[in-house]
Design a protein around this motif. Structure first.
Motif, short mmCIF file in Angstrom:
data_model
loop_
_atom_site.label_atom_id
_atom_site.label_comp_id
_atom_site.label_asym_id
_atom_site.label_seq_id
_atom_site.Cartn_x
_atom_site.Cartn_y
_atom_site.Cartn_z
N LYS A 155 41.07 47.59 54.33
CA LYS A 155 42.08 46.55 54.30
C LYS A 155 43.41 47.40 54.80
CE LYS A 155 40.53 43.33 50.73
NZ LYS A 155 40.90 42.65 49.38
N GLU A 156 44.34 46.67 55.51
CA GLU A 156 45.35 46.94 55.71
C GLU A 156 46.74 47.59 54.78
OE1 GLU A 156 46.32 48.22 58.64
OE2 GLU A 156 44.69 47.18 59.70
N ALA A 157 47.35 48.46 54.94
CA ALA A 157 48.26 48.75 53.63
C ALA A 157 49.21 47.76 53.05
CB ALA A 157 49.17 49.84 54.10
N TYR A 158 49.54 46.64 53.74
CA TYR A 158 50.43 45.40 53.36
C TYR A 158 49.49 44.33 53.15
CZ TYR A 158 53.67 49.12 54.83
OH TYR A 158 54.32 50.28 55.09
N SER A 161 46.41 41.07 48.90
CA SER A 161 45.37 41.16 47.90
C SER A 161 45.29 42.73 47.29
CB SER A 161 43.87 40.86 48.64
OG SER A 161 43.38 42.02 49.41
N LEU A 162 45.84 43.53 47.95
CA LEU A 162 45.84 44.82 47.15
C LEU A 162 46.81 44.98 45.92
CD1 LEU A 162 45.38 47.16 50.11
CD2 LEU A 162 43.80 46.32 48.47
N TYR A 163 47.81 43.97 45.85
CA TYR A 163 48.82 44.04 44.70
C TYR A 163 48.96 42.88 43.87
CZ TYR A 163 49.70 47.29 48.36
OH TYR A 163 49.82 48.34 49.48
N ASP A 164 49.32 43.05 42.56
CA ASP A 164 49.65 42.02 41.74
C ASP A 164 50.96 41.18 41.96
OD1 ASP A 164 47.47 42.89 39.86
OD2 ASP A 164 48.83 44.53 39.56
N VAL A 165 51.81 41.95 42.58
CA VAL A 165 53.32 41.15 42.97
C VAL A 165 53.56 41.77 44.23
CG1 VAL A 165 55.47 40.77 42.45
CG2 VAL A 165 53.78 41.05 40.62
N VAL A 166 54.06 40.93 45.35
CA VAL A 166 54.43 41.18 46.71
C VAL A 166 55.72 40.41 46.89
CG1 VAL A 166 54.14 41.20 49.07
CG2 VAL A 166 52.10 41.54 47.58
N GLY A 199 44.31 36.34 36.25
CA GLY A 199 44.05 36.95 37.43
C GLY A 199 45.53 37.43 38.34
N ALA A 200 45.38 37.62 39.49
CA ALA A 200 46.45 38.03 40.37
C ALA A 200 47.70 37.33 40.11
CB ALA A 200 46.26 38.29 41.79
N LEU A 201 48.91 37.87 39.80
CA LEU A 201 50.18 37.29 39.72
C LEU A 201 50.48 36.61 41.11
CD1 LEU A 201 51.95 39.82 37.64
CD2 LEU A 201 51.26 37.57 36.92
N PRO A 202 51.47 35.83 41.03
CA PRO A 202 51.68 35.07 42.30
C PRO A 202 52.49 36.00 43.19
CG PRO A 202 53.08 34.16 40.61
CD PRO A 202 52.03 34.86 39.93
N VAL A 203 52.65 35.67 44.46
CA VAL A 203 53.52 36.36 45.37
C VAL A 203 54.77 35.81 45.63
CG1 VAL A 203 53.64 37.20 47.86
CG2 VAL A 203 51.28 37.38 46.92
N LEU A 204 55.72 36.78 45.51
CA LEU A 204 57.20 36.32 45.79
C LEU A 204 57.54 36.11 47.01
CD1 LEU A 204 58.91 38.16 42.74
CD2 LEU A 204 57.66 35.88 42.57
N ASP A 205 57.89 35.08 47.44
CA ASP A 205 58.59 34.87 49.10
C ASP A 205 57.87 35.94 49.91
OD1 ASP A 205 61.70 34.97 47.20
OD2 ASP A 205 60.48 33.24 47.93
N ASN A 206 56.74 35.77 50.03
CA ASN A 206 55.72 36.76 50.94
C ASN A 206 55.61 36.14 52.23
OD1 ASN A 206 53.91 39.04 51.43
ND2 ASN A 206 52.17 37.52 50.96
#
Length: 218
Positions: A155-158, A161-166, A199-206
């Motif tokens: 997967k690309e660095a950004y 799905s690799l993070y809990d919070v973006v 599960g994963a936390l929601p993404v903020l203003d992603n």
């Protein structure tokens, strides 16, 4: 005890955000350089060679891939030992955060992202670069970090799905960014026993699809 793991995206004011997190949460910082030093002492591999084999683009020959896998296993081994010997909260910063697992290692994995043009502008203001130099520097960084995550996860660095919070920086006040991270960290720590169910936390203003900003990476 929960920790925070912040993945590096160049020229998103990471140092300032880290400073705010340290001030508010009083977390000790753990970096790639610290991990590399420990691996060097433990396995007798120079930090310079470790960095080159682990993060640089290598020939696709089998022996180079095996060498890279061995070095990554050394990083994992030393990192695991660190987590066992220092189980209290930490602020992890660097590419080694990709080796941490949110649940098993009890870390909140965070990415603060911004689009390339905003990062170029920030680099010219902070470093005095020309736009051309700033863009080249940022693209080299993005290529390096994506080589790393592609090797580990394909997967690309950004990839969100690799993070809990973006969090999309998007000219937000840095104190607000830090406060968002702190709020999610405290909720996560307080819900330690319940966290797997969320599960994963929601993404903020992603951004809808951050991969579009990485379409030049091969």
């Amino acid at each position: 005890m929960w920790s925070i793991a912040l993945f590096p995206c160049s020229y998103t004011n990471g140092a300032t955000i880290i400073g705010e997190l340290i001030r508010s949460l009083r977390l000790p910082v753990y970096t790639d350089e610290m991990l590399f030093s420990e691996v060097s002492d433990q396995f007798g591999i120079s930090a310079k060679r470790l960095n080159k084999i682990t993060f640089d683009r290598l020939p696709t020959l089998h022996r180079y891939l095996i060498k890279k896998e061995k070095y990554i296993n050394c990083l994992k081994c030393s990192l695991c030992a660190q987590l066992r010997s220092h189980p209290k909260n930490r602020l992890h910063y660097g590419l080694h955060t990709s080796l941490l697992d949110s649940q098993n290692d009890q870390v909140l994995k965070v990415l603060v992202f911004d689009d390339e043009e905003s990062r170029v502008t920030r680099a010219t203001q902070q470093e005095g670069f020309t736009k051309k130099t700033a863009r080249e520097y940022i693209r080299r960084h993005d290529e390096k970090v994506s080589l790393w995550t592609n090797f580990l996860f394909q997967k690309e660095a950004y990839d969100r799905s690799l993070y809990d919070v973006v969090i999309d920086l998007n000219n937000s006040h840095l104190l607000d960014i830090a406060n968002d991270i702190i709020a999610y960290f405290r909720v996560t720590a307080n819900l330690e026993n319940l966290f797997p169910a969320y599960g994963a936390l929601p993404v903020l203003d992603n951004q809808t699809n951050m991969a579009e900003h990485m379409n030049w990476v091969r």
